[in-house]
Design an enzyme around this catalytic site. Sequence first.
Site, PDB file in Angstrom:
ATOM      1  CG  HIS A 242      -2.084   0.936   1.056  1.00 33.71           C
ATOM      2  ND1 HIS A 242      -2.021   2.273   1.367  1.00 33.71           N
ATOM      3  CD2 HIS A 242      -3.329   0.712   0.561  1.00 33.71           C
ATOM      4  CE1 HIS A 242      -3.179   2.839   1.076  1.00 33.71           C
ATOM      5  NE2 HIS A 242      -3.991   1.924   0.589  1.00 33.71           N
ATOM      6  CD  GLU A 297      -8.898  -3.930  -3.600  1.00 38.21           C
ATOM      7  OE1 GLU A 297      -9.909  -4.335  -2.981  1.00 38.21           O
ATOM      8  OE2 GLU A 297      -8.947  -3.142  -4.547  1.00 38.21           O
TER       9      GLU A 297
HETATM   10  N1  ACO Z   1       4.015  -7.722  -4.685  1.00 32.42           N
HETATM   11  C1  ACO Z   1       5.354  -7.732  -4.886  1.00 32.42           C
HETATM   12  N2  ACO Z   1       6.145  -6.645  -4.764  1.00 32.42           N
HETATM   13  C2  ACO Z   1       5.547  -5.500  -4.402  1.00 32.42           C
HETATM   14  C3  ACO Z   1       4.162  -5.424  -4.170  1.00 32.42           C
HETATM   15  C4  ACO Z   1       3.401  -6.601  -4.311  1.00 32.42           C
HETATM   16  N3  ACO Z   1       2.079  -6.594  -4.102  1.00 32.42           N
HETATM   17  N4  ACO Z   1       3.852  -4.152  -3.842  1.00 32.42           N
HETATM   18  C5  ACO Z   1       4.987  -3.453  -3.879  1.00 32.42           C
HETATM   19  N5  ACO Z   1       6.015  -4.267  -4.226  1.00 32.42           N
HETATM   20  C6  ACO Z   1       7.421  -3.896  -4.335  1.00 32.42           C
HETATM   21  C7  ACO Z   1       7.696  -3.168  -5.653  1.00 32.42           C
HETATM   22  O1  ACO Z   1       8.075  -4.065  -6.669  1.00 32.42           O
HETATM   23  C8  ACO Z   1       8.821  -2.240  -5.246  1.00 32.42           C
HETATM   24  O2  ACO Z   1      10.014  -2.984  -5.192  1.00 32.42           O
HETATM   25  P1  ACO Z   1      11.410  -2.289  -5.629  1.00 32.42           P
HETATM   26  O3  ACO Z   1      11.520  -1.032  -4.843  1.00 32.42           O
HETATM   27  O4  ACO Z   1      12.427  -3.311  -5.298  1.00 32.42           O
HETATM   28  O5  ACO Z   1      11.263  -1.996  -7.093  1.00 32.42           O
HETATM   29  C9  ACO Z   1       8.481  -1.864  -3.819  1.00 32.42           C
HETATM   30  O6  ACO Z   1       7.709  -2.944  -3.305  1.00 32.42           O
HETATM   31  C10 ACO Z   1       7.681  -0.589  -3.693  1.00 32.42           C
HETATM   32  O7  ACO Z   1       6.631  -0.605  -4.634  1.00 32.42           O
HETATM   33  P2  ACO Z   1       5.965   0.701  -5.217  1.00 32.42           P
HETATM   34  O8  ACO Z   1       5.270   0.349  -6.488  1.00 32.42           O
HETATM   35  O9  ACO Z   1       6.918   1.844  -5.262  1.00 32.42           O
HETATM   36  O10 ACO Z   1       4.956   1.047  -4.106  1.00 32.42           O
HETATM   37  P3  ACO Z   1       3.629   1.841  -4.328  1.00 32.42           P
HETATM   38  O11 ACO Z   1       3.419   2.650  -3.134  1.00 32.42           O
HETATM   39  O12 ACO Z   1       3.568   2.581  -5.606  1.00 32.42           O
HETATM   40  O13 ACO Z   1       2.616   0.632  -4.488  1.00 32.42           O
HETATM   41  C11 ACO Z   1       0.673  -0.604  -4.711  1.00 32.42           C
HETATM   42  C12 ACO Z   1       1.401   0.480  -3.904  1.00 32.42           C
HETATM   43  C13 ACO Z   1       0.410  -0.078  -6.130  1.00 32.42           C
HETATM   44  C14 ACO Z   1      -0.650  -0.878  -4.027  1.00 32.42           C
HETATM   45  C15 ACO Z   1       1.537  -1.881  -4.768  1.00 32.42           C
HETATM   46  O14 ACO Z   1       1.830  -2.335  -3.470  1.00 32.42           O
HETATM   47  C16 ACO Z   1       0.916  -2.993  -5.609  1.00 32.42           C
HETATM   48  O15 ACO Z   1       1.079  -3.005  -6.821  1.00 32.42           O
HETATM   49  N6  ACO Z   1       0.159  -3.941  -4.959  1.00 32.42           N
HETATM   50  C17 ACO Z   1      -0.502  -4.992  -5.669  1.00 32.42           C
HETATM   51  C18 ACO Z   1      -1.833  -4.506  -6.237  1.00 32.42           C
HETATM   52  C19 ACO Z   1      -2.860  -4.268  -5.143  1.00 32.42           C
HETATM   53  O16 ACO Z   1      -3.010  -5.045  -4.208  1.00 32.42           O
HETATM   54  N7  ACO Z   1      -3.637  -3.157  -5.323  1.00 32.42           N
HETATM   55  C20 ACO Z   1      -4.661  -2.741  -4.371  1.00 32.42           C
HETATM   56  C21 ACO Z   1      -4.161  -1.633  -3.488  1.00 32.42           C
HETATM   57  S1  ACO Z   1      -5.346  -1.169  -2.253  1.00 32.42           S
HETATM   58  C22 ACO Z   1      -6.389  -0.098  -3.033  1.00 32.42           C
HETATM   59  O17 ACO Z   1      -6.041   0.647  -3.873  1.00 32.42           O
HETATM   60  C23 ACO Z   1      -7.794  -0.115  -2.663  1.00 32.42           C
END
Ligand code: ACO
Length: 355
Positions: A242, A297
């Site tokens: 998140h 989610e």
């Molecule tokens: N699985 C694996 N790796 C992850 C995940 C995940 N679910 N989420 C983040 N990471 C990793 C990224 O690859 C990144 O790694 P790196 O720095 O080595 O490249 C690091 O963690 C940070 O990720 P960001 O994308 O910068 O974090 P951001 O704050 O943008 O992401 C997000 C938040 C988009 C929700 C992300 O965690 C994700 O894609 N989750 C999966 C999709 C999901 O569950 N969406 C629902 C969110 S809740 C809502 O909106 C209601």
Amino acid sequence: MNNGLENVVAAETILSDVRGAEGQLIIRGHPLSELAGHWTFEETAHLLFTGFFADLPDAADFAARLGAARVDVFERARVLLGPMSKLPAYDGMRAAMAMLPDGTALPDALHLLAAPAVLLPALIRLQAGEEPIEPSAGSGHAADVIRMLGRTDGAEALDTYLVTVSDHGLNASTFAARVVASTQAGLTSSVLAALGALKGPLHGGAPGPVIDMLDAIAEEGDGARWIERALDEGERLMGFGHRIYRTRDPRADALKGALRSFGGVDARLRFAEGIERVALDALHRRKPGRVLETNVEFYTALLLEAAGFPKHAFTGVFAMGRAAGWLAHAREQALTGRLIRPASHYVEPLTKNAA
Ligand code: ACO
């Protein structure tokens, strides 16, 4: 430059506060734990709308007017349902909502709040070859949705879900709604923008893929192997991570509690809890510098599956709840904010005359 606008404060609000460090969500002064499972969706929407609409009636009358709006939306959409059912349910719902009047008064907001609750069950039934069931103005909002789906149980759990997701700070879809409202456009325009933003898998589109992940793991029979392989291939595990929470998303446990009210979900829940543990273990091991926890989610997927929604419609149910927040934020922005117009940093190209 801040690509994802992290930590940028773009609005002052009285609607909700996402306290990422503590893992707490405050909705108009109330911690989520005080609302989820205790307030109805109608009461929560009324709370969010207070102060933003002239002639807002008391909570009981508001619920009655929302019931009447469900009936009215069904009548308006009746002729559209057949053609719209040829589209995926979310897109059909969005297309039908685009036909609603684009005003800024309470009746406009009630139509937009009622619309997902009416349209989604009707489109799901048509796509399954069944006749839509007409809304009942006197039912509770969540109970009516369950009835229109043709189901009998799950109304309380759905009500808890709708309250849980009703508002959540300046998330992508709410921001989209506020950008549109800042131009003084109508509420339908704001809600359509929000629906577009919600659809993506990084925001509201994740719960369907959570079910795909659980099903794929169940078929393969080895959760750890499946998860390690997915992460090796650079995939994101849906339902984890998140932008704001630096701890577990408080909404995950509110929904897990509501899920327990369904009979016959014990085995599915135990399986999901096992996968959650394996996924968190892998994420913590592989990304020690990142805070990656379960988000809303993951248990949304299980709850909506138990309530009888097909997985392709999960994002539409999210919209059913979040519409309350979108509408309140749109009014707050229009009444108290300024035109939202950030700047961009131009990098190239430049012709000789522009240099
Ligand atoms: N699985 C694996 N790796 C992850 C995940 C995940 N679910 N989420 C983040 N990471 C990793 C990224 O690859 C990144 O790694 P790196 O720095 O080595 O490249 C690091 O963690 C940070 O990720 P960001 O994308 O910068 O974090 P951001 O704050 O943008 O992401 C997000 C938040 C988009 C929700 C992300 O965690 C994700 O894609 N989750 C999966 C999709 C999901 O569950 N969406 C629902 C969110 S809740 C809502 O909106 C209601």
